[in-house]
Design a protein around this motif. Structure first.
Motif, PDB file in Angstrom:
ATOM      1  N   THR A   1       9.593 -51.482  16.038  1.00  0.00           N
ATOM      2  CA  THR A   1       8.545 -52.387  16.521  1.00  0.00           C
ATOM      3  C   THR A   1       8.473 -52.353  18.045  1.00  0.00           C
ATOM      4  OG1 THR A   1       8.754 -53.853  14.618  1.00  0.00           O
ATOM      5  CG2 THR A   1       7.801 -54.806  16.600  1.00  0.00           C
TER       6      THR A   1
ATOM      7  N   PRO B   1       2.739 -46.694  21.423  1.00  0.00           N
ATOM      8  CA  PRO B   1       2.246 -46.541  20.051  1.00  0.00           C
ATOM      9  C   PRO B   1       1.907 -45.098  19.694  1.00  0.00           C
ATOM     10  CG  PRO B   1       0.660 -47.754  21.438  1.00  0.00           C
ATOM     11  CD  PRO B   1       1.862 -47.498  22.274  1.00  0.00           C
TER      12      PRO B   1
ATOM     13  N   ARG C   1       1.912 -56.941  14.075  1.00  0.00           N
ATOM     14  CA  ARG C   1       2.031 -57.827  12.912  1.00  0.00           C
ATOM     15  C   ARG C   1       3.469 -58.317  12.760  1.00  0.00           C
ATOM     16  NH1 ARG C   1       3.102 -56.029   7.759  1.00  0.00           N
ATOM     17  NH2 ARG C   1       2.653 -57.519   6.115  1.00  0.00           N
TER      18      ARG C   1
ATOM     19  N   ASN D   1      -0.005 -44.309  17.114  1.00  0.00           N
ATOM     20  CA  ASN D   1      -1.421 -44.339  16.740  1.00  0.00           C
ATOM     21  C   ASN D   1      -1.829 -45.802  16.526  1.00  0.00           C
ATOM     22  OD1 ASN D   1      -0.748 -45.092  13.960  1.00  0.00           O
ATOM     23  ND2 ASN D   1      -0.055 -42.962  13.754  1.00  0.00           N
ATOM     24  N   PRO D   2      -3.127 -46.081  16.412  1.00  0.00           N
ATOM     25  CA  PRO D   2      -3.576 -47.476  16.265  1.00  0.00           C
ATOM     26  C   PRO D   2      -2.964 -48.207  15.061  1.00  0.00           C
ATOM     27  CG  PRO D   2      -5.438 -46.073  16.820  1.00  0.00           C
ATOM     28  CD  PRO D   2      -4.278 -45.155  16.562  1.00  0.00           C
ATOM     29  N   GLU D   3      -2.757 -47.496  13.949  1.00  0.00           N
ATOM     30  CA  GLU D   3      -2.205 -48.136  12.754  1.00  0.00           C
ATOM     31  C   GLU D   3      -0.764 -48.595  12.985  1.00  0.00           C
ATOM     32  OE1 GLU D   3      -1.765 -49.893   9.247  1.00  0.00           O
ATOM     33  OE2 GLU D   3      -3.672 -49.236  10.098  1.00  0.00           O
ATOM     34  N   LYS D   4       0.040 -47.735  13.644  1.00  0.00           N
ATOM     35  CA  LYS D   4       1.439 -48.098  13.951  1.00  0.00           C
ATOM     36  C   LYS D   4       1.477 -49.306  14.886  1.00  0.00           C
ATOM     37  CE  LYS D   4       4.190 -44.679  12.267  1.00  0.00           C
ATOM     38  NZ  LYS D   4       5.329 -44.906  11.366  1.00  0.00           N
TER      39      LYS D   4
ATOM     40  N   LYS E   1      -0.765 -51.645  15.125  1.00  0.00           N
ATOM     41  CA  LYS E   1      -1.173 -52.806  14.334  1.00  0.00           C
ATOM     42  C   LYS E   1       0.018 -53.371  13.551  1.00  0.00           C
ATOM     43  CE  LYS E   1      -4.467 -53.926  10.658  1.00  0.00           C
ATOM     44  NZ  LYS E   1      -5.411 -53.332   9.704  1.00  0.00           N
ATOM     45  N   GLN E   2       0.802 -52.464  12.944  1.00  0.00           N
ATOM     46  CA  GLN E   2       1.975 -52.890  12.168  1.00  0.00           C
ATOM     47  C   GLN E   2       3.050 -53.506  13.066  1.00  0.00           C
ATOM     48  OE1 GLN E   2       2.107 -53.155   8.939  1.00  0.00           O
ATOM     49  NE2 GLN E   2       0.058 -52.252   8.788  1.00  0.00           N
TER      50      GLN E   2
ATOM     51  N   GLN F   1       7.093 -49.025  19.274  1.00  0.00           N
ATOM     52  CA  GLN F   1       5.660 -48.856  19.018  1.00  0.00           C
ATOM     53  C   GLN F   1       4.808 -49.787  19.887  1.00  0.00           C
ATOM     54  OE1 GLN F   1       4.043 -46.571  17.319  1.00  0.00           O
ATOM     55  NE2 GLN F   1       5.902 -45.569  16.571  1.00  0.00           N
TER      56      GLN F   1
ATOM     57  N   ASP G   1      -7.387 -47.064  25.509  1.00  0.00           N
ATOM     58  CA  ASP G   1      -7.498 -46.029  24.486  1.00  0.00           C
ATOM     59  C   ASP G   1      -7.987 -44.731  25.130  1.00  0.00           C
ATOM     60  OD1 ASP G   1      -7.797 -44.521  22.264  1.00  0.00           O
ATOM     61  OD2 ASP G   1      -9.109 -45.919  21.190  1.00  0.00           O
TER      62      ASP G   1
END
Length: 677
Positions: free
Chosen positions: A187, A194, A205, A196-199, A201-202, A190, A40
């Motif tokens: 996917t 990535p 997932r 950002n962290p949210e993308k 995470k998705q 990302q 990060d």
């Protein structure tokens, strides 16, 4: 996506060879070589960071950098930087050239590991104002040979540019919408880069679900194909017959036993061949369930076979099953390697003409000349102790017999539904009423005199004890107690009792002799290596002492503890250990906290990971690229349920929406070398 990697701009013949050594030959291989972690680079306040976390900070140079040399051509550069009002010491190893780039008053960005107690960031990278500072998440890949992380990153970026629009979606819209999953092309992008962290995470997932769903689909497809290809032998029996068996039992079944028995009886009565794993903790009552299945099988006109790993265990099963089946005039026999010629001939003749209803034995059951009249049910106890080939030969002695595997080794539910996905899994997760839990204590080595005193008291009361050691003889490599030394020590300390010794180097008949002496209470205390782990039933044994307990896994400790607590008297397990590691201490704590084998196995899985749990071969567990079956067990459950529904739905086999998913599975070859026998 199946283009060779050489079609990616910048990859020449030499680099292609290097990538091939990493298992990357196609564009798809490269795009699915996902990072194993991310650094990060987003600048964060130090106060928000954890001790020993990697962090990126920005600050002003507060002192001239100091450069020192040590060892052979090794350097350490230290500079103090004012960050968020705190004076932080930044340390850079083997980067002496940075001294020229750092000046008083400069604003610099540092990434490294934070020692929060000493306010120090070390082993990091430095960016000055002149550098382009990358903020956000940077992927870190596993690499090999001449391939460097930055080079690999560059090739992946190029591959996405050239071939990103060719990434096909393999999941149907219904699943994408139900779980709001990111599309496959996005996917992959990302996961590598990535936004950002949210993308990220998705993206994770989505890929975790995809990997687990594909694996479970392969398992379910194999199961369906195998079931349909091979019909079973339907067993016709009446409810009255089952009630008659239950009424003759000297005790009521637990709720868990009733549930499991119902599942097995449903299988036996169906046209499909049973392929079921029966898990039950030590003492949970699996033998009664096996007896009920063998009884129903015999009532329907079929013979049953029970294969066990040792002759001692075979003898114990014979006694238990005769007690259950004799009242119904069902003949139970034991075929052992030590049987006399005349006895053996009579058993084989009775088996061939159908006079013997149940035959118990070790691998002697699979020898030539052992012919059944009408074999309908094969049960193997502690099935992992037999080779695939041994189990296959036994099944071949019948015509499509039902198969039941039994194990007292608690396999975590997470692993059971993954590794045994092609089998039905039944679990007896309840102990019979009135059974006293084994009192488990953790003792340090300096308490040995007190333990010997306790052993003497128990032996004087007429009880027996086990003492387990990790090694047979002294080893320079491992500073652990060994069975031979401990046997000598205890023989001197307890002169009025007969102390036996058993280890792996004894011949089978010697082990048999020692165990029989112990079972008949002629040996009062048995010093042994872990060869007593499976299948010994001595209700009079009330104490289990385990030397160097920190060297055993939780599952093994639990198996050993299960050797005591089989009678009416209170039993004890003493873990003699002085663990240096946190994992060792945690194991001892868990063992004293719970006697539930399934809870223990889940904790063991968390401590050791799935690879270690099953041993290096892993028996059918794939190496997932993003998913982790321990961390992602909830997703694993969902993927299994979804795969079962899909396989049963006509739309999956014929619908257009599932075409890409079907194609993908065909390319993968259903369960190629991934099945547990």
């Amino acid at each position: 996506m199946n283009h060779p990697v050489s079609e990616i701009q910048g990859i020449g013949p030499r680099m292609m060879e290097q990538l091939e050594s990493m298992g990357i030959t196609t564009v798809q291989d490269l795009l699915e070589h996902f990072p194993f972690r991310y650094e990060d680079h987003a600048v964060r306040p130090i106060i928000e960071a954890q001790h020993e976390e990697r962090i990126t900070v920005r600050g002003t140079v507060h002192s001239e950098p100091s450069l020192g040399f040590y060892g052979r051509n090794k350097s350490r550069l230290t500079v103090r930087v004012l960050v968020d009002g705190l004076l932080v010491q930044a340390v850079f190893f083997n980067q002496p050239y940075l001294k020229r780039q750092i000046h008083l008053g400069d604003v610099i960005t540092i990434n490294g590991k934070l020692d929060k107690h000493r306010l120090m960031i070390s082993g990091g990278t430095l960016k000055t104002k002149k550098d382009s500072v990358q903020e956000g998440l940077e992927p870190v890949y596993s690499v090999k040979g001449e391939v460097k992380i930055n080079t690999l990153r560059k090739f992946i970026r190029q591959a996405i540019q050239q071939f990103g629009n060719q990434v096909e979606e393999i999941l149907p819209p219904q699943l994408l919408n139900t779980y709001r999953l990111m599309d496959r092309a996005e996917t992959i992008k990302q996961l590598h880069f990535p936004s950002n962290p949210e993308k990220l995470k998705q993206a994770k997932r989505r890929m975790i679900y995809e990997e687990l769903l594909l694996f479970q689909l392969k398992m379910q497809m194999f199961r369906k194909i195998e079931r349909e290809a091979e019909e079973g032998q339907q067993k016709n029996f009446t409810k009255e017959a089952v009630h008659e068996f239950m009424e003759k039992l000297p005790f009521p079944l637990t709720n868990a036993q009733n549930r499991v028995l119902k599942e097995i009886l449903t299988d036996l009565g169906s046209e499909y061949r049973m392929n079921r794993l029966l898990q039950g903790d030590v003492g949970s009552g699996k033998t009664v369930i096996a007896g009920a299945a063998l009884y129903v099988n015999a009532k329907a006109g079929f013979q049953g076979a029970l294969m066990v790993p040792t002759e001692i265990l075979a003898e114990q099963h014979k006694e238990s099953l005769k007690a259950l089946l004799d009242p119904f005039d069902l003949r139970v026999e034991l075929l052992s390697g030590s049987a006399k010629v005349k006895e053996r001939r009579e058993i084989l003749e009775g088996l061939k003409i159908g006079k013997i209803h149940v035959l118990i034995g070790t691998h002697a059951l699979i020898q030539e000349g052992v012919d059944f009249h009408k074999l309908g049910l094969v049960i193997t106890d502690e099935q992992h102790r037999f080779g695939v080939e041994q189990r296959r030969i036994l099944r071949k002695k019948g015509v499509r017999p039902d198969v039941l595997f039994m194990t007292a080794t608690p396999i975590p539910r997470t692993l059971a539904i993954t590794a045994f996905g092609d089998m039905d899994v039944s679990i007896i997760d309840e102990m019979p009423k009135g059974r006293k839990p084994v009192d488990t204590r953790w003792a340090k080595p300096n308490m040995l005199p007190r333990i010997i005193e306790f052993l003497e008291k128990q032996l004087t009361k007429g009880h027996q004890a086990y003492v387990i050691c990790p090694l047979i003889e002294e080893s320079e490599k491992l500073d652990v107690q060994n069975a031979i030394d401990v046997h000598t020590q205890l023989t001197q300390a307890l002169p009025h009792f007969n102390i036996g010794l058993m280890h792996g180097r004894l011949h089978a008949d010697e082990k048999e002799h020692v165990m029989n002496e112990f079972a008949e209470n002629r040996v009062h205390l048995l010093v042994s290596t872990t060869v007593v782990e499976v299948g010994v039933n001595v209700p009079n044994a009330t104490v289990m002492v385990i030397y160097d307990a920190e060297r055993f896994g939780l599952a093994q400790l639990h198996q050993l503890r299960g050797r005591v607590g089989r009678g009416e008297a209170q039993s004890y397990c003493i873990l003699l250990a002085d663990p240096k590691s946190d994992v060792g201490k945690e194991r001892m704590q868990i063992m004293t906290d719970t006697t539930d084998g399934f809870e223990l196995s889940e904790r063991d899985l968390e401590l050791r990971g799935p690879g270690d749990f099953f041993g290096s071969k892993q028996s059918g567990l794939p190496n997932f690229k993003v998913a982790d079956i321990v961390e992602d067990y909830r997703v694993l459950e969902v993927a299994r349920q979804d795969s079962v529904k899909l396989i049963q739905a006509e739309a999956f086999w014929k619908g257009e929406a599932y075409e890409k998913l079907r194609e993908y599975l065909k390319k993968q070859v259903v369960l190629n070398e991934e099945k547990l026998d």
